[in-house]
Design an enzyme around this catalytic site. Structure first.
Site, short mmCIF file in Angstrom:
data_model
loop_
_atom_site.label_atom_id
_atom_site.label_comp_id
_atom_site.label_asym_id
_atom_site.label_seq_id
_atom_site.Cartn_x
_atom_site.Cartn_y
_atom_site.Cartn_z
N GLU A 184 7.53 -6.62 1.38
CA GLU A 184 6.31 -6.47 2.19
C GLU A 184 5.39 -7.68 2.00
OE1 GLU A 184 5.08 -4.51 4.40
OE2 GLU A 184 6.16 -2.63 4.32
N LYS A 205 0.85 -1.19 0.00
CA LYS A 205 0.00 0.00 0.00
C LYS A 205 0.89 1.24 0.00
CE LYS A 205 -3.59 2.45 2.47
NZ LYS A 205 -4.63 2.39 3.49
N LYS A 227 -2.22 -1.43 -3.83
CA LYS A 227 -3.07 -0.25 -3.77
C LYS A 227 -2.23 1.01 -3.84
CE LYS A 227 -6.23 1.81 -0.52
NZ LYS A 227 -6.67 1.79 0.86
N LYS A 272 1.20 10.19 5.41
CA LYS A 272 1.32 8.82 5.89
C LYS A 272 2.61 8.16 5.39
CE LYS A 272 -3.69 8.24 6.51
NZ LYS A 272 -4.85 7.32 6.44
N ARG A 292 -10.79 9.94 1.96
CA ARG A 292 -10.66 10.60 3.27
C ARG A 292 -11.83 11.55 3.50
NH1 ARG A 292 -4.05 11.24 2.84
NH2 ARG A 292 -3.66 9.00 2.82
N SER A 312 -10.26 5.72 -4.59
CA SER A 312 -11.20 6.82 -4.74
C SER A 312 -10.76 7.86 -5.78
CB SER A 312 -11.41 7.49 -3.38
OG SER A 312 -10.17 7.90 -2.83
#
Ligand code: PBG
Length: 342
Positions: free
Chosen positions: A250, A211, A265, A234, A221, A291
């Protein structure tokens, strides 16, 4: 070897024009369909939905045309309609009342929070629909971060301790898949152990393994009401968009810790990652058309710059071609209608 055909072209299975004409197979619909290498079906789609408290409530998400937040009663109806169109799974995201947000995000572990109530209601009404429950603190945390924040740092191990409890209340409510989207280190193993220890060994884990810290999450958000609250970015826990080897590390860690499926993502700008993960690990690999990707398509279509229906279906097919077995998309219901011709 035919005249004028080199060894290389034979190896590649290609002849030479004019005997070979790639357009021949493209000449009719039946033929194009017959030789198609990739197929999209409603079973590939996971529909992400936004949940609102109250009854009979629906709110448009301004930055995501066609997407609404729904109260549980209306969500149960909407999921029933989606299931009738062939959509088999749904991913739940709550919009938590601001009065319930705290710096430790404790509402995440409340067995009667909006997420758990929605999970119970959906499982009761539509037991055959797969439910993905998101694990992360951002909808519950007044800082808008996925973990606990102290002195400007996102604490890893302290956050994982809360995520375990969040996973357990979701599993108890009836989640089929626990979907940690927080990117803390070590959370998959800890959650697997906690689930197994509580008798939830049948509950799946889909890890958001690769991600990225992406600009394409903006409209989400807004939808869950965490955007205004978010302090900073982030980048200390989500991946750097510059990296691809890191995504393999990961994914390897999360599989080793017990993930059943992994997620890449965002989607469209990260198809190379989907392909690499799928080819390296040969495990169920999902992708999230996030989104911002959805908002881009809708904005262009609403201006008459893109053919909406064709663009939606092409974008989803591209994820399958890249190697994804499943696609999270806000366009799931409209895509299912398009596929069914209704
Ligand atoms: C956070 C979360 C995010 C999304 C899903 N879970 C946003 C973020 O990481 O800030 C984004 C999904 C989207 O943009 O559609 N746990």
């Amino acid at each position: 070897m035919g005249e004028g055909v080199s060894g290389l072209t034979v190896v590649n299975g290609l002849g030479r024009y004019p005997r070979t004409r790639p357009r021949r197979l493209r000449g009719a619909e039946w033929s194009r369909k017959l030789v198609a290498e990739t197929h999209l079906s409603t079973s590939d789609l996971v529909w992400p939905v936004f949940i609102l408290d109250g009854e009979g409530q629906r709110e448009q998400v301004a930055s995501m045309p066609g997407v609404e937040r729904l109260s549980i009663d209306l969500l149960v109806e909407a999921v029933g309609e989606a299931a009738a169109l062939g959509i088999r799974s749904v991913a739940l995201f709550p919009k938590t009342d601001p009065s319930l947000k705290t710096s430790d995000g404790r509402e995440a572990t409340n067995p009667d929070n909006l997420m758990c109530r929605a999970t119970r209601a959906l499982k009761a009404a539509h037991p055959e629909v797969g439910l993905f429950c998101d694990v992360a603190l951002d909808p519950y945390n007044c800082d808008g971060h996925d973990g606990i924040v102290k002195d400007g740092r996102i604490l890893n191990d302290e956050t994982v301790a809360v995520l375990l409890k969040q996973s357990l209340v979701q599993a108890a409510a009836g989640a089929d898949v626990i979907a940690p989207s927080d990117m803390m280190d070590g959370r998959i193993g800890s959650i697997r152990d906690a689930l197994d220890g509580a008798g939830f060994e049948h509950v799946q884990i889909m890890s958001y393994a690769a991600k990225y810290a992406s600009a394409f999450y903006g409209p989400f958000r807004d939808a869950v009401g965490s955007g205004g609250a978010l302090k900073g970015d982030k980048k200390t826990y989500q991946m750097d968009p510059a990296n691809t080897d890191e995504s393999l590390r990961e994914v390897a860690m999360d599989l080793d810790e017990g993930a059943d499926m992994v997620m890449v993502k965002p989607g469209m700008p990260y198809l190379d990652i989907v392909r690499r993960v799928k080819e390296t690990f040969a495990v169920p690999t999902l992708v999230y058309q996030v989104s911002g990707e959805y908002a881009m398509m809708k904005a262009a279509a609403d201006n008459g710059w893109l053919d909406n229906d064709a663009a939606v279906l092409e974008s989803l097919l591209a994820f399958k071609r890249a190697g994804a077995c499943g696609i999270f998309t806000y366009a799931a219901v409209e895509a299912a209608r398009l596929m069914r011709g209704c």
